[in-house]
Motif scaffolding. Structure first.
Motif, PDB file in Angstrom:
ATOM      1  N   CYS A 143       0.869  -1.176   0.000  1.00 22.06           N
ATOM      2  CA  CYS A 143       0.000   0.000   0.000  1.00 22.06           C
ATOM      3  C   CYS A 143       0.908   1.229   0.000  1.00 22.06           C
ATOM      4  N   MET A 144       0.940   1.908  -1.115  1.00 24.32           N
ATOM      5  CA  MET A 144       1.882   3.005  -1.302  1.00 24.32           C
ATOM      6  C   MET A 144       1.235   4.367  -1.012  1.00 24.32           C
ATOM      7  N   GLU A 145       2.103   5.361  -0.893  1.00 29.97           N
ATOM      8  CA  GLU A 145       1.651   6.740  -0.674  1.00 29.97           C
ATOM      9  C   GLU A 145       0.794   7.208  -1.845  1.00 29.97           C
ATOM     10  N   LEU A 146      -0.063   8.153  -1.560  1.00 27.70           N
ATOM     11  CA  LEU A 146      -0.892   8.783  -2.590  1.00 27.70           C
ATOM     12  C   LEU A 146      -0.615  10.277  -2.582  1.00 27.70           C
ATOM     13  N   PRO A 147      -0.410  10.873  -3.748  1.00 30.14           N
ATOM     14  CA  PRO A 147      -0.184  12.321  -3.763  1.00 30.14           C
ATOM     15  C   PRO A 147      -1.490  13.085  -3.572  1.00 30.14           C
ATOM     16  N   LEU A 148      -1.414  14.156  -2.819  1.00 26.45           N
ATOM     17  CA  LEU A 148      -2.563  15.041  -2.688  1.00 26.45           C
ATOM     18  C   LEU A 148      -2.667  15.887  -3.945  1.00 26.45           C
ATOM     19  N   SER A 149      -3.856  16.347  -4.218  1.00 25.04           N
ATOM     20  CA  SER A 149      -4.125  17.249  -5.333  1.00 25.04           C
ATOM     21  C   SER A 149      -5.229  18.183  -4.855  1.00 25.04           C
ATOM     22  N   SER A 185     -11.917  16.159  -1.757  1.00 23.74           N
ATOM     23  CA  SER A 185     -13.318  16.200  -2.207  1.00 23.74           C
ATOM     24  C   SER A 185     -13.685  14.963  -3.030  1.00 23.74           C
ATOM     25  N   ASP A 186     -12.726  14.371  -3.711  1.00 30.57           N
ATOM     26  CA  ASP A 186     -12.990  13.129  -4.451  1.00 30.57           C
ATOM     27  C   ASP A 186     -13.271  11.968  -3.503  1.00 30.57           C
ATOM     28  N   ARG A 187     -12.747  12.043  -2.290  1.00 40.00           N
ATOM     29  CA  ARG A 187     -12.828  10.926  -1.352  1.00 40.00           C
ATOM     30  C   ARG A 187     -13.825  11.149  -0.210  1.00 40.00           C
ATOM     31  N   ILE A 188     -14.201  12.400   0.033  1.00 37.05           N
ATOM     32  CA  ILE A 188     -15.138  12.718   1.120  1.00 37.05           C
ATOM     33  C   ILE A 188     -16.357  13.387   0.483  1.00 37.05           C
ATOM     34  N   PRO A 189     -17.464  12.664   0.377  1.00 41.17           N
ATOM     35  CA  PRO A 189     -18.631  13.185  -0.352  1.00 41.17           C
ATOM     36  C   PRO A 189     -19.146  14.538   0.135  1.00 41.17           C
ATOM     37  N   THR A 201     -14.056  23.383  -3.629  1.00 42.08           N
ATOM     38  CA  THR A 201     -13.442  24.658  -3.247  1.00 42.08           C
ATOM     39  C   THR A 201     -12.684  24.519  -1.929  1.00 42.08           C
ATOM     40  N   ILE A 202     -13.301  23.878  -0.964  1.00 46.01           N
ATOM     41  CA  ILE A 202     -12.635  23.677   0.328  1.00 46.01           C
ATOM     42  C   ILE A 202     -11.454  22.726   0.167  1.00 46.01           C
ATOM     43  N   SER A 203     -11.631  21.686  -0.631  1.00 44.63           N
ATOM     44  CA  SER A 203     -10.547  20.741  -0.886  1.00 44.63           C
ATOM     45  C   SER A 203      -9.340  21.465  -1.492  1.00 44.63           C
ATOM     46  N   ALA A 204      -9.588  22.315  -2.468  1.00 41.14           N
ATOM     47  CA  ALA A 204      -8.497  23.070  -3.112  1.00 41.14           C
ATOM     48  C   ALA A 204      -7.864  24.044  -2.129  1.00 41.14           C
ATOM     49  N   THR A 205      -8.677  24.671  -1.309  1.00 41.53           N
ATOM     50  CA  THR A 205      -8.150  25.598  -0.304  1.00 41.53           C
ATOM     51  C   THR A 205      -7.244  24.866   0.680  1.00 41.53           C
ATOM     52  N   LEU A 206      -7.667  23.696   1.118  1.00 40.53           N
ATOM     53  CA  LEU A 206      -6.844  22.903   2.031  1.00 40.53           C
ATOM     54  C   LEU A 206      -5.545  22.471   1.362  1.00 40.53           C
ATOM     55  N   PHE A 207      -5.633  22.024   0.112  1.00 45.55           N
ATOM     56  CA  PHE A 207      -4.432  21.614  -0.616  1.00 45.55           C
ATOM     57  C   PHE A 207      -3.450  22.786  -0.726  1.00 45.55           C
ATOM     58  N   ASN A 208      -3.953  23.958  -1.065  1.00 46.44           N
ATOM     59  CA  ASN A 208      -3.086  25.135  -1.168  1.00 46.44           C
ATOM     60  C   ASN A 208      -2.467  25.490   0.186  1.00 46.44           C
ATOM     61  N   GLU A 255       1.427  25.683   1.006  1.00 46.24           N
ATOM     62  CA  GLU A 255       1.938  26.934   1.568  1.00 46.24           C
ATOM     63  C   GLU A 255       2.679  26.698   2.891  1.00 46.24           C
ATOM     64  N   LYS A 256       2.154  25.805   3.725  1.00 47.48           N
ATOM     65  CA  LYS A 256       2.740  25.533   5.043  1.00 47.48           C
ATOM     66  C   LYS A 256       3.834  24.458   4.988  1.00 47.48           C
ATOM     67  N   GLY A 257       4.083  23.903   3.803  1.00 42.96           N
ATOM     68  CA  GLY A 257       5.139  22.905   3.664  1.00 42.96           C
ATOM     69  C   GLY A 257       4.762  21.527   4.172  1.00 42.96           C
ATOM     70  N   PHE A 258       3.473  21.228   4.256  1.00 39.33           N
ATOM     71  CA  PHE A 258       3.036  19.911   4.715  1.00 39.33           C
ATOM     72  C   PHE A 258       3.164  18.856   3.626  1.00 39.33           C
ATOM     73  N   VAL A 259       3.216  19.296   2.368  1.00 35.71           N
ATOM     74  CA  VAL A 259       3.390  18.372   1.242  1.00 35.71           C
ATOM     75  C   VAL A 259       4.627  18.785   0.464  1.00 35.71           C
ATOM     76  N   ASN A 260       5.236  17.819  -0.218  1.00 32.84           N
ATOM     77  CA  ASN A 260       6.405  18.149  -1.036  1.00 32.84           C
ATOM     78  C   ASN A 260       5.961  18.655  -2.407  1.00 32.84           C
ATOM     79  N   GLU A 261       6.919  18.908  -3.274  1.00 33.87           N
ATOM     80  CA  GLU A 261       6.606  19.500  -4.588  1.00 33.87           C
ATOM     81  C   GLU A 261       5.750  18.588  -5.455  1.00 33.87           C
ATOM     82  N   ASN A 262       5.716  17.289  -5.134  1.00 35.42           N
ATOM     83  CA  ASN A 262       4.898  16.343  -5.896  1.00 35.42           C
ATOM     84  C   ASN A 262       3.556  16.043  -5.228  1.00 35.42           C
TER      85      ASN A 262
END
Length: 153
Positions: free
Chosen positions: A53-59, A64-68, A73-80, A84-91
């Motif tokens: 079971c491998m890692e999955l990249p956030l987008s 929003s694709d996984r939580i009905p 908009t909120i999903s994109a805001t959270l991703f951004n 911005e806070k460095g919680f995810v890498n460049e990928n």
């Protein structure tokens, strides 16, 4: 089933059943034990396989694709926010376990009323899944069922 495995207590007889290990390779200690015991089982003639079971990249739409009940908009805001806070890498991969990431504090500081309280737990679970250091999964169900079907007598 969540099963840690009792590797050192395995009694591998001639009639030992085919064995499938489903695991997260990020758990290095368990990965090492599984690799070791795959070899032990194979040497004893047991049909053995593993599903990783491998890692999955956030987008922007990962959540929003996984939580009905979470809109895009909120999903994109959270991703951004995560970028911005460095919680995810460049990928888009989580740098740390979602349970150890202070995303709720960052959200509270920047957009305090963005998220309904009942969405916090589902988001934490999805971040945990994306980091691939979790207890359960259904993502590999088809592969798991195919393996079991191929081993039915």
């Amino acid at each position: 089933m969540i099963a840690e495995g009792l590797f050192d207590h395995m009694d591998i007889r001639e009639d030992y059943p085919p064995t499938l290990f489903v695991h997260m390779p990020k758990d290095l200690r368990r990965q090492q034990k599984i690799t070791e015991f795959i070899e032990v089982l194979r040497n004893k003639g047991v049909d053995v396989a593993e599903i990783e079971c491998m890692e999955l990249p956030l987008s922007p739409t990962f959540l929003s694709d996984r939580i009905p009940s979470l809109d895009q908009t909120i999903s994109a805001t959270l991703f951004n926010l995560f970028r911005e806070k460095g919680f995810v890498n460049e990928n888009g991969y989580m740098k740390r376990d979602g349970r150890a990431t202070h995303w709720k504090d960052a959200l509270q500081d920047s957009k305090p009323n963005l998220l309904e309280k009942d969405l916090v737990h589902p988001i934490e679970e999805e971040l945990n899944l994306a980091f691939a250091y979790h207890e359960m999964t259904s993502l590999q169900s088809e592969e798991i069922f195919k393996w079991f079907e191929s081993h039915m007598a």
